[in-house]
Each structure stands twice: as C-alpha cells, then as structure tokens.
Design a protein around this motif. Sequence first.
Motif, mmCIF file in Angstrom:
data_model
loop_
_atom_site.group_PDB
_atom_site.id
_atom_site.type_symbol
_atom_site.label_atom_id
_atom_site.label_comp_id
_atom_site.label_asym_id
_atom_site.label_seq_id
_atom_site.Cartn_x
_atom_site.Cartn_y
_atom_site.Cartn_z
ATOM 1 N N GLU A 23 0.846 -1.194 0.000
ATOM 2 C CA GLU A 23 0.000 0.000 0.000
ATOM 3 C C GLU A 23 0.876 1.237 0.000
ATOM 4 O O GLU A 23 1.935 1.262 0.633
ATOM 5 N N LEU A 24 0.407 2.250 -0.696
ATOM 6 C CA LEU A 24 1.087 3.541 -0.719
ATOM 7 C C LEU A 24 0.573 4.368 0.448
ATOM 8 O O LEU A 24 -0.637 4.545 0.605
ATOM 9 N N GLU A 25 1.490 4.830 1.285
ATOM 10 C CA GLU A 25 1.120 5.682 2.400
ATOM 11 C C GLU A 25 2.118 6.838 2.448
ATOM 12 O O GLU A 25 3.264 6.657 2.859
ATOM 13 N N GLY A 26 1.683 7.976 1.973
ATOM 14 C CA GLY A 26 2.593 9.122 1.879
ATOM 15 C C GLY A 26 3.708 8.824 0.903
ATOM 16 O O GLY A 26 3.460 8.482 -0.250
ATOM 17 N N ASN A 27 4.934 8.915 1.378
ATOM 18 C CA ASN A 27 6.116 8.649 0.550
ATOM 19 C C ASN A 27 6.696 7.271 0.818
ATOM 20 O O ASN A 27 7.895 7.056 0.644
ATOM 21 N N THR A 28 5.842 6.334 1.260
ATOM 22 C CA THR A 28 6.328 4.999 1.598
ATOM 23 C C THR A 28 5.446 3.914 0.995
ATOM 24 O O THR A 28 4.274 4.139 0.699
ATOM 25 N N LEU A 29 6.045 2.736 0.851
ATOM 26 C CA LEU A 29 5.315 1.518 0.520
ATOM 27 C C LEU A 29 5.272 0.678 1.785
ATOM 28 O O LEU A 29 6.293 0.526 2.465
ATOM 29 N N ILE A 30 4.094 0.124 2.083
ATOM 30 C CA ILE A 30 3.930 -0.647 3.313
ATOM 31 C C ILE A 30 3.265 -1.981 3.008
ATOM 32 O O ILE A 30 2.300 -2.043 2.245
ATOM 33 N N ARG A 31 3.802 -3.026 3.619
ATOM 34 C CA ARG A 31 3.181 -4.339 3.545
ATOM 35 C C ARG A 31 3.182 -4.955 4.947
ATOM 36 O O ARG A 31 4.209 -4.972 5.626
ATOM 37 N N VAL A 32 2.033 -5.452 5.340
ATOM 38 C CA VAL A 32 1.896 -6.167 6.611
ATOM 39 C C VAL A 32 1.789 -7.648 6.283
ATOM 40 O O VAL A 32 0.937 -8.056 5.491
ATOM 41 N N ILE A 33 2.668 -8.435 6.874
ATOM 42 C CA ILE A 33 2.721 -9.869 6.607
ATOM 43 C C ILE A 33 2.405 -10.595 7.902
ATOM 44 O O ILE A 33 3.036 -10.339 8.933
ATOM 45 N N GLU A 34 1.424 -11.488 7.846
ATOM 46 C CA GLU A 34 1.040 -12.244 9.027
ATOM 47 C C GLU A 34 1.543 -13.676 8.885
ATOM 48 O O GLU A 34 1.372 -14.309 7.846
ATOM 49 N N PHE A 35 2.163 -14.158 9.948
ATOM 50 C CA PHE A 35 2.714 -15.502 9.979
ATOM 51 C C PHE A 35 1.919 -16.356 10.949
ATOM 52 O O PHE A 35 1.212 -15.844 11.812
ATOM 53 N N GLU A 36 2.052 -17.659 10.818
ATOM 54 C CA GLU A 36 1.359 -18.577 11.723
ATOM 55 C C GLU A 36 1.887 -18.449 13.151
ATOM 56 O O GLU A 36 1.123 -18.528 14.106
ATOM 57 N N GLU A 37 3.204 -18.279 13.260
ATOM 58 C CA GLU A 37 3.830 -18.244 14.577
ATOM 59 C C GLU A 37 4.877 -17.139 14.648
ATOM 60 O O GLU A 37 5.420 -16.717 13.620
ATOM 61 N N PHE A 38 5.156 -16.698 15.840
ATOM 62 C CA PHE A 38 6.122 -15.639 16.104
ATOM 63 C C PHE A 38 7.468 -15.908 15.437
ATOM 64 O O PHE A 38 8.021 -15.039 14.755
ATOM 65 N N MET A 39 8.014 -17.113 15.611
ATOM 66 C CA MET A 39 9.352 -17.409 15.101
ATOM 67 C C MET A 39 9.424 -17.392 13.581
ATOM 68 O O MET A 39 10.482 -17.113 13.023
ATOM 69 N N GLU A 40 8.318 -17.641 12.899
ATOM 70 C CA GLU A 40 8.307 -17.524 11.438
ATOM 71 C C GLU A 40 8.547 -16.071 11.028
ATOM 72 O O GLU A 40 9.269 -15.799 10.064
ATOM 73 N N GLY A 41 7.949 -15.156 11.759
ATOM 74 C CA GLY A 41 8.167 -13.730 11.501
ATOM 75 C C GLY A 41 9.604 -13.330 11.765
ATOM 76 O O GLY A 41 10.200 -12.563 11.008
ATOM 77 N N ILE A 42 10.172 -13.858 12.833
ATOM 78 C CA ILE A 42 11.567 -13.559 13.164
ATOM 79 C C ILE A 42 12.500 -14.114 12.085
ATOM 80 O O ILE A 42 13.443 -13.437 11.664
ATOM 81 N N ASP A 43 12.242 -15.313 11.618
ATOM 82 C CA ASP A 43 13.052 -15.886 10.530
ATOM 83 C C ASP A 43 12.962 -15.017 9.279
ATOM 84 O O ASP A 43 13.974 -14.773 8.602
ATOM 85 N N PHE A 44 11.753 -14.546 8.972
ATOM 86 C CA PHE A 44 11.564 -13.661 7.818
ATOM 87 C C PHE A 44 12.381 -12.378 7.983
ATOM 88 O O PHE A 44 13.070 -11.934 7.062
ATOM 89 N N VAL A 45 12.310 -11.768 9.167
ATOM 90 C CA VAL A 45 13.048 -10.528 9.427
ATOM 91 C C VAL A 45 14.545 -10.763 9.243
ATOM 92 O O VAL A 45 15.239 -9.942 8.637
ATOM 93 N N ASN A 46 15.053 -11.870 9.749
ATOM 94 C CA ASN A 46 16.478 -12.169 9.596
ATOM 95 C C ASN A 46 16.854 -12.353 8.133
ATOM 96 O O ASN A 46 17.902 -11.861 7.688
ATOM 97 N N ASP A 47 16.014 -13.056 7.369
ATOM 98 C CA ASP A 47 16.277 -13.246 5.941
ATOM 99 C C ASP A 47 16.251 -11.911 5.201
ATOM 100 O O ASP A 47 17.112 -11.627 4.367
#
Length: 94
Positions: free
Chosen positions: A21-45
């Motif tokens: 989504e376009l919000e001002g001068n930024t692009l934003i995406r919210v990604i939902e994972f099944e579990e907390f650690m999946e999100g952490i793995d994504f952030v590390n990658d």
Amino acid sequence: MSDLLDQEDLAAALKKHPDWELEGNTLIRVIEFEEFMEGIDFVNDLAEIADEAQHHPDMLIQYNKVTVTLTTHDAGGITDADLELARRVDNLVD
C-alpha cells in the motif's frame, strides 16, 4: 541517489505488487505468519537481503505480524530501489 518514481510509474508498480500500500512517501506491507518465530526468521532473511542491497527497510514486529516500510530517505520518497526490495520481500513470503 536514485530518482523518485512519478505517479504513473508508481501506479503501474503497485499493480505488480498488490500486497503493498502507498502511504505518503512509503510503501507498506503487513505480513502475518502462523507463529512468532516464522516472523523472526523472515526478518532475519530480509535483513541479509537488505544489507546486501545497501537499502534498509523499517520493520515492525508485532507478535506474528511484521510490517515492512520502504522508502528511499535521501531521495525523499519511492525509487526503483524500493520496488526491487518489495519484489524481493514478495519472493520471500509468497
């Protein structure tokens, strides 16, 4: 420094990246994972990819959701570098 995308190029890019989504001068995406650690793995990658590209997003972790915000700060908005990183985020998630 990269050139800012004009409105036409930005509109075309958003059609290719419908989860962003376009919000001002930024692009934003919210990604939902099944579990907390999946999100952490994504952030590390993503951190490795971003560091390699020397283009660093803002990331917010909220339990099983990660919000990624892209902008090119020194250009004051969205550039091709942001679109490339959006593409790479999409490839990690989809």
